[in-house]
Design a protein around this motif. Structure first.
Motif, PDB file in Angstrom:
ATOM      1  N   MET A   1       0.821  -1.207   0.000  1.00  0.00           N
ATOM      2  CA  MET A   1       0.000   0.000   0.000  1.00  0.00           C
ATOM      3  C   MET A   1       0.857   1.260   0.000  1.00  0.00           C
ATOM      4  O   MET A   1       0.446   2.287  -0.562  1.00  0.00           O
ATOM      5  CB  MET A   1      -0.945  -0.002   1.203  1.00  0.00           C
ATOM      6  N   ASP A   2       2.031   1.207   0.596  1.00  0.00           N
ATOM      7  CA  ASP A   2       2.944   2.360   0.531  1.00  0.00           C
ATOM      8  C   ASP A   2       3.278   2.687  -0.923  1.00  0.00           C
ATOM      9  O   ASP A   2       3.292   3.853  -1.335  1.00  0.00           O
ATOM     10  CB  ASP A   2       4.228   2.076   1.304  1.00  0.00           C
ATOM     11  N   TYR A   3       3.554   1.634  -1.692  1.00  0.00           N
ATOM     12  CA  TYR A   3       3.865   1.851  -3.110  1.00  0.00           C
ATOM     13  C   TYR A   3       2.637   2.357  -3.874  1.00  0.00           C
ATOM     14  O   TYR A   3       2.750   3.214  -4.749  1.00  0.00           O
ATOM     15  CB  TYR A   3       4.402   0.563  -3.749  1.00  0.00           C
ATOM     16  N   TYR A   4       1.468   1.820  -3.544  1.00  0.00           N
ATOM     17  CA  TYR A   4       0.254   2.282  -4.223  1.00  0.00           C
ATOM     18  C   TYR A   4      -0.009   3.761  -3.926  1.00  0.00           C
ATOM     19  O   TYR A   4      -0.395   4.522  -4.821  1.00  0.00           O
ATOM     20  CB  TYR A   4      -0.958   1.439  -3.795  1.00  0.00           C
ATOM     21  N   ASP A   5       0.199   4.170  -2.685  1.00  0.00           N
ATOM     22  CA  ASP A   5       0.000   5.585  -2.341  1.00  0.00           C
ATOM     23  C   ASP A   5       0.959   6.471  -3.140  1.00  0.00           C
ATOM     24  O   ASP A   5       0.586   7.549  -3.618  1.00  0.00           O
ATOM     25  CB  ASP A   5       0.209   5.799  -0.841  1.00  0.00           C
ATOM     26  N   LYS A   6       2.193   6.004  -3.292  1.00  0.00           N
ATOM     27  CA  LYS A   6       3.182   6.751  -4.066  1.00  0.00           C
ATOM     28  C   LYS A   6       2.769   6.822  -5.538  1.00  0.00           C
ATOM     29  O   LYS A   6       2.868   7.875  -6.189  1.00  0.00           O
ATOM     30  CB  LYS A   6       4.551   6.084  -3.913  1.00  0.00           C
ATOM     31  N   MET A   7       2.310   5.700  -6.070  1.00  0.00           N
ATOM     32  CA  MET A   7       1.889   5.650  -7.470  1.00  0.00           C
ATOM     33  C   MET A   7       0.662   6.529  -7.708  1.00  0.00           C
ATOM     34  O   MET A   7       0.517   7.132  -8.780  1.00  0.00           O
ATOM     35  CB  MET A   7       1.597   4.193  -7.864  1.00  0.00           C
ATOM     36  N   TYR A   8      -0.197   6.611  -6.713  1.00  0.00           N
ATOM     37  CA  TYR A   8      -1.384   7.464  -6.839  1.00  0.00           C
ATOM     38  C   TYR A   8      -0.967   8.932  -6.957  1.00  0.00           C
ATOM     39  O   TYR A   8      -1.506   9.686  -7.785  1.00  0.00           O
ATOM     40  CB  TYR A   8      -2.292   7.265  -5.620  1.00  0.00           C
ATOM     41  N   GLU A   9      -0.016   9.339  -6.153  1.00  0.00           N
ATOM     42  CA  GLU A   9       0.428  10.732  -6.161  1.00  0.00           C
ATOM     43  C   GLU A   9       1.121  11.097  -7.467  1.00  0.00           C
ATOM     44  O   GLU A   9       1.011  12.234  -7.938  1.00  0.00           O
ATOM     45  CB  GLU A   9       1.380  10.988  -4.982  1.00  0.00           C
ATOM     46  N   THR A  10       1.826  10.135  -8.078  1.00  0.00           N
ATOM     47  CA  THR A  10       2.555  10.423  -9.318  1.00  0.00           C
ATOM     48  C   THR A  10       1.728  10.104 -10.569  1.00  0.00           C
ATOM     49  O   THR A  10       2.229  10.172 -11.693  1.00  0.00           O
ATOM     50  CB  THR A  10       3.859   9.617  -9.370  1.00  0.00           C
ATOM     51  N   ILE A  11       0.452   9.746 -10.382  1.00  0.00           N
ATOM     52  CA  ILE A  11      -0.474   9.407 -11.485  1.00  0.00           C
ATOM     53  C   ILE A  11       0.137   8.303 -12.355  1.00  0.00           C
ATOM     54  O   ILE A  11       0.178   8.391 -13.588  1.00  0.00           O
ATOM     55  CB  ILE A  11      -0.831  10.639 -12.350  1.00  0.00           C
ATOM     56  N   SER A  12       0.627   7.263 -11.717  1.00  0.00           N
ATOM     57  CA  SER A  12       1.213   6.138 -12.438  1.00  0.00           C
ATOM     58  C   SER A  12       0.133   5.378 -13.209  1.00  0.00           C
ATOM     59  O   SER A  12      -0.981   5.170 -12.715  1.00  0.00           O
ATOM     60  CB  SER A  12       1.898   5.185 -11.455  1.00  0.00           C
ATOM     61  N   VAL A  13       0.475   4.933 -14.437  1.00  0.00           N
ATOM     62  CA  VAL A  13      -0.488   4.174 -15.243  1.00  0.00           C
ATOM     63  C   VAL A  13      -0.862   2.861 -14.560  1.00  0.00           C
ATOM     64  O   VAL A  13      -1.953   2.324 -14.778  1.00  0.00           O
ATOM     65  CB  VAL A  13       0.073   3.897 -16.658  1.00  0.00           C
ATOM     66  N   ASP A  14       0.035   2.336 -13.724  1.00  0.00           N
ATOM     67  CA  ASP A  14      -0.234   1.062 -13.045  1.00  0.00           C
ATOM     68  C   ASP A  14      -1.380   1.159 -12.040  1.00  0.00           C
ATOM     69  O   ASP A  14      -1.961   0.136 -11.648  1.00  0.00           O
ATOM     70  CB  ASP A  14       1.022   0.565 -12.329  1.00  0.00           C
ATOM     71  N   MET A  15      -1.718   2.373 -11.616  1.00  0.00           N
ATOM     72  CA  MET A  15      -2.795   2.524 -10.640  1.00  0.00           C
ATOM     73  C   MET A  15      -4.135   2.054 -11.181  1.00  0.00           C
ATOM     74  O   MET A  15      -5.017   1.643 -10.424  1.00  0.00           O
ATOM     75  CB  MET A  15      -2.914   3.990 -10.207  1.00  0.00           C
ATOM     76  N   ALA A  16      -4.298   2.119 -12.493  1.00  0.00           N
ATOM     77  CA  ALA A  16      -5.577   1.701 -13.079  1.00  0.00           C
ATOM     78  C   ALA A  16      -5.885   0.233 -12.773  1.00  0.00           C
ATOM     79  O   ALA A  16      -7.048  -0.176 -12.752  1.00  0.00           O
ATOM     80  CB  ALA A  16      -5.560   1.928 -14.585  1.00  0.00           C
ATOM     81  N   TYR A  17      -4.852  -0.571 -12.511  1.00  0.00           N
ATOM     82  CA  TYR A  17      -5.032  -2.010 -12.313  1.00  0.00           C
ATOM     83  C   TYR A  17      -5.239  -2.380 -10.838  1.00  0.00           C
ATOM     84  O   TYR A  17      -5.105  -3.539 -10.462  1.00  0.00           O
ATOM     85  CB  TYR A  17      -3.819  -2.762 -12.884  1.00  0.00           C
ATOM     86  N   LEU A  18      -5.591  -1.402 -10.039  1.00  0.00           N
ATOM     87  CA  LEU A  18      -5.736  -1.618  -8.602  1.00  0.00           C
ATOM     88  C   LEU A  18      -6.757  -2.700  -8.261  1.00  0.00           C
ATOM     89  O   LEU A  18      -6.601  -3.431  -7.284  1.00  0.00           O
ATOM     90  CB  LEU A  18      -6.142  -0.290  -7.930  1.00  0.00           C
ATOM     91  N   ALA A  19      -7.821  -2.819  -9.073  1.00  0.00           N
ATOM     92  CA  ALA A  19      -8.903  -3.749  -8.743  1.00  0.00           C
ATOM     93  C   ALA A  19      -8.814  -5.076  -9.486  1.00  0.00           C
ATOM     94  O   ALA A  19      -9.786  -5.831  -9.535  1.00  0.00           O
ATOM     95  CB  ALA A  19     -10.257  -3.091  -9.037  1.00  0.00           C
ATOM     96  N   THR A  20      -7.663  -5.377 -10.097  1.00  0.00           N
ATOM     97  CA  THR A  20      -7.555  -6.624 -10.864  1.00  0.00           C
ATOM     98  C   THR A  20      -6.946  -7.727 -10.009  1.00  0.00           C
ATOM     99  O   THR A  20      -6.322  -7.484  -8.990  1.00  0.00           O
ATOM    100  CB  THR A  20      -6.683  -6.409 -12.119  1.00  0.00           C
ATOM    101  N   SER A  21      -7.135  -8.958 -10.468  1.00  0.00           N
ATOM    102  CA  SER A  21      -6.550 -10.113  -9.780  1.00  0.00           C
ATOM    103  C   SER A  21      -5.046 -10.099 -10.019  1.00  0.00           C
ATOM    104  O   SER A  21      -4.576  -9.576 -11.025  1.00  0.00           O
ATOM    105  CB  SER A  21      -7.147 -11.405 -10.324  1.00  0.00           C
ATOM    106  N   PRO A  22      -4.233 -10.703  -9.107  1.00  0.00           N
ATOM    107  CA  PRO A  22      -4.627 -11.400  -7.880  1.00  0.00           C
ATOM    108  C   PRO A  22      -4.696 -10.487  -6.656  1.00  0.00           C
ATOM    109  O   PRO A  22      -5.134 -10.911  -5.586  1.00  0.00           O
ATOM    110  CB  PRO A  22      -3.497 -12.414  -7.713  1.00  0.00           C
ATOM    111  N   ILE A  23      -4.246  -9.232  -6.797  1.00  0.00           N
ATOM    112  CA  ILE A  23      -4.197  -8.332  -5.653  1.00  0.00           C
ATOM    113  C   ILE A  23      -5.584  -8.136  -5.049  1.00  0.00           C
ATOM    114  O   ILE A  23      -5.770  -8.154  -3.830  1.00  0.00           O
ATOM    115  CB  ILE A  23      -3.566  -6.986  -6.070  1.00  0.00           C
ATOM    116  N   TYR A  24      -6.581  -7.990  -5.914  1.00  0.00           N
ATOM    117  CA  TYR A  24      -7.950  -7.748  -5.459  1.00  0.00           C
ATOM    118  C   TYR A  24      -8.431  -8.886  -4.553  1.00  0.00           C
ATOM    119  O   TYR A  24      -9.056  -8.656  -3.515  1.00  0.00           O
ATOM    120  CB  TYR A  24      -8.846  -7.614  -6.689  1.00  0.00           C
ATOM    121  N   GLU A  25      -8.144 -10.111  -4.983  1.00  0.00           N
ATOM    122  CA  GLU A  25      -8.655 -11.268  -4.245  1.00  0.00           C
ATOM    123  C   GLU A  25      -8.006 -11.408  -2.867  1.00  0.00           C
ATOM    124  O   GLU A  25      -8.647 -11.858  -1.923  1.00  0.00           O
ATOM    125  CB  GLU A  25      -8.423 -12.551  -5.055  1.00  0.00           C
ATOM    126  N   GLN A  26      -6.739 -11.017  -2.750  1.00  0.00           N
ATOM    127  CA  GLN A  26      -6.026 -11.238  -1.496  1.00  0.00           C
ATOM    128  C   GLN A  26      -6.016 -10.032  -0.564  1.00  0.00           C
ATOM    129  O   GLN A  26      -5.697 -10.166   0.614  1.00  0.00           O
ATOM    130  CB  GLN A  26      -4.584 -11.676  -1.794  1.00  0.00           C
TER     131      GLN A  26
END
Length: 592
Positions: free
Chosen positions: A546-571
């Motif tokens: 989540m620390d990395y996700y917060d950082k990616m959110y602030e920098t508008i990283s393209v990877d943030m769009a995949y936040l709700a995809t498997s397998p991260i979503y499931e776990q």
């Protein structure tokens, strides 16, 4: 027991007495001949396909009228008379079977059988609507004598593929799959068999100057190679966009593919371009198709020049938006500084041409991966596909949006269509495999990449992308082997990770990766933030994830769009920080 005949028996006797069956047999033979004649003659007269359907329905209506007339009336020496009921017919008035009727009936039967046999095993058939549903436009031959014009010839090839791609009734393969057959010693049927298409388009460029000389021919390939059409063109350079429209309409007509009203309107649009701007745009397109970090700057320069030379032409503006998007993709510049430029150029492209499939595609990708506006993104993808249903990348990026929104069945359907449209393109493979992985189809993704590795064991794409599904299916031995092939670490660092894996397993190997990343320079042991996040995920260290996700959110990283995809979503769907971020990005929340 009663000797009274049954109702069915009496009906059949009436049919025979009134000669309904013979009349219908003769009519059927005549109708069959008329329909066959229409099928052969109408295409030669350039009549529309529906004219044959009209003849068929008229003949069916005629059959109904024929049965009615034969039942109600008799043809007698005195003329047409109404048929008497059987009870009113005297024995002396009953007619014996006419030899003429029998002969006509048998003759009709023979004619029908003969025509069926001739149609089945006879000479060459006329091309029918639906016979050709897919085609490939092979790389254009450069017969200009000037190798420095390859960029222009290549651009003409791309442009015709894009123009033909607007026809929804045809599957038109993408340029990468077509380019595989540049200068190969294969016949048209062999190429068509490999690509699973029904027809091949070949083109030769004979001059490029103030005018362009071009020959185009279309070949059908099954059951044997046959030239369907050939045409020569000489057109002023500034009229080349209109020439593509004209060729597209002619090919559609020759292969019997109907155009929708919308497609007709698009192909009727006329646009003259500045010849110098066309040259600059073709060079920009050439560098864009190289799709690497070094080519981005050249792409930008040529598209910029094209907009200066012809500021009313939409395509270079859409190209500029694409190029600026690549600056952030390759991390040359942060997304925060490139998004405003992308928006500016996109708005200009759509203002000049609201029917630019390319501009709507770029607008869709911008909405999804920069603005995180899922509704706008889907609207723009659908508009782009309406304008060009044969664009493989549009299909695949739309598939990514669908998996982001947790609509896996739709995502797989679009991804499969995209793969079919350009089955040999590397980025198509990557995008397709990500759909498989992020929708939970791990073994299918493994099978897909292992097939690629059979012929290309050193493929960076396959070796990189197969890591995650190997790990998620618990095949840690193959995961480790793929990691060794993929990373460009020093031999000493690699050996240390492999040693930890052999002694203590995959978790120890990941811990060693982090240790070496801190110990050595990035040149020896580089790990991107995205890779670190995945490794922490494997270690179940969700707070670091989540620390990395917060950082990616602030920098508008393209990877943030995949936040709700498997397998991260499931776990991680029970993690409070994760749920809060899902809500913030308006992504689907886990169901209770």
């Amino acid at each position: 027991m009663s000797n009274k005949p049954s109702g069915l028996s009496r009906f059949w006797k009436e049919v025979k007495r009134r000669n309904v069956h013979r009349s219908l047999a003769i009519y059927a033979g005549t109708a069959f001949i008329i329909l066959e004649a229409a099928t052969i003659i109408f295409p030669r007269w350039d009549l529309p396909d529906w004219s044959i359907d009209l003849v068929l329905w008229l003949l069916i209506l005629g059959a109904v009228i024929n049965v009615f007339v034969a039942w109600v009336f008799d043809i007698t020496p005195q003329g047409l008379e109404k048929t008497k009921p059987i009870e009113e017919v005297a024995e002396s008035e009953k007619r014996s079977d006419s030899k003429g009727w029998k002969a006509a009936t048998y003759l009709s039967l023979v004619v029908i059988i003969a025509l069926i046999v001739l149609n089945t095993v006879g000479g060459p058939k006329q091309l029918q609507a639906g016979d050709i549903q897919s085609l490939v436009i092979l790389p254009f031959d450069n017969f200009t004598g000037d190798d420095q014009l390859e960029y222009f010839v290549s651009g003409m090839h791309s442009s015709l593929i894009g123009d033909m791609g607007r026809i929804g009734g045809l599957r038109v393969l993408g340029k990468t799959s077509s380019n595989k057959y540049q200068d190969v010693d294969l016949s048209a049927p062999e190429i068509a068999k490999e690509l699973e298409v029904d027809a091949v388009v070949e083109a030769t460029v004979m001059c490029v100057g103030d005018s362009i000389c071009l020959q185009v021919r279309v070949l059908s390939v099954f059951p044997e190679e046959k030239q369907l059409w050939i045409a020569d063109y000489k057109e002023e350079k500034g009229q080349i966009l209109n020439l593509y429209n004209h060729i597209t309409k002619q090919i559609a007509d020759e292969v019997k593919v109907g155009l929708t009203a919308g497609e007709e309107r698009q192909l009727e649009e006329s646009r003259t371009v500045d010849p110098a701007a066309l040259d600059a745009y073709m060079k920009g397109q050439y560098y864009w198709e190289l799709l690497n970090r070094d080519s981005v700057q050249r792409t930008l320069e040529y598209f910029q020049l094209a907009t200066e030379l012809d500021p009313e032409w939409a395509d270079p503006w859409a190209g500029l938006a694409l190029a600026w998007g690549m600056f952030s993709f390759y991390e040359i510049l942060p997304a925060s500084s490139t998004n405003s430029m992308k928006t500016k150029f996109l708005n200009r492209a759509l203002e000049l041409n609201p029917n630019s499939a390319k501009a709507h595609f770029v607008n869709a990708t911008h909405a999804v991966w920069s603005e995180w506006d899922w509704e706008k993104g889907e609207q723009e993808f659908l508009k782009s596909l309406e304008l060009n249903p044969n664009d493989a990348l549009t299909r695949l990026y739309y598939a990514h949006l669908l998996m982001i929104l947790r609509r896996p069945d739709e995502a797989l359907q679009q991804a499969t269509l995209g793969l079919e449209l350009d089955p040999l393109k590397g980025i198509v493979h990557f995008l397709y495999s990500m759909v498989l992985i992020h929708t939970g189809n791990y073994q299918t993704a493994i099978d897909f990449f292992e097939k690629i590795l059979l012929t290309k064991p050193d493929s960076p794409l396959a070796n990189s992308s197969i890591l995650l599904p190997y790990y998620l299916t618990g095949d840690y031995e193959k995961w480790m082997q793929a990691w060794i092939r993929k990373v460009k670490w020093s031999d000493e660092a690699k050996a240390s990770v492999v040693g930890a894996f052999n002694e203590e397993g995959h978790i120890a190997a990941i811990v060693e990766m982090f240790s070496l990343n801190e110990k050595y320079s990035p040149e020896d042991c580089y790990m991107s933030d995205g890779i670190k996040m995945i490794r922490y995920f494997h270690l179940n260290n969700y707070e670091r994830v989540m620390d990395y996700y917060d950082k990616m959110y602030e920098t508008i990283s393209v990877d943030m769009a995949y936040l709700a995809t498997s397998p991260i979503y499931e776990q991680m769907k029970d993690n409070a920080r994760y749920l809060a971020l899902l809500k913030k990005m308006k992504l689907p929340l886990p169901k209770d």
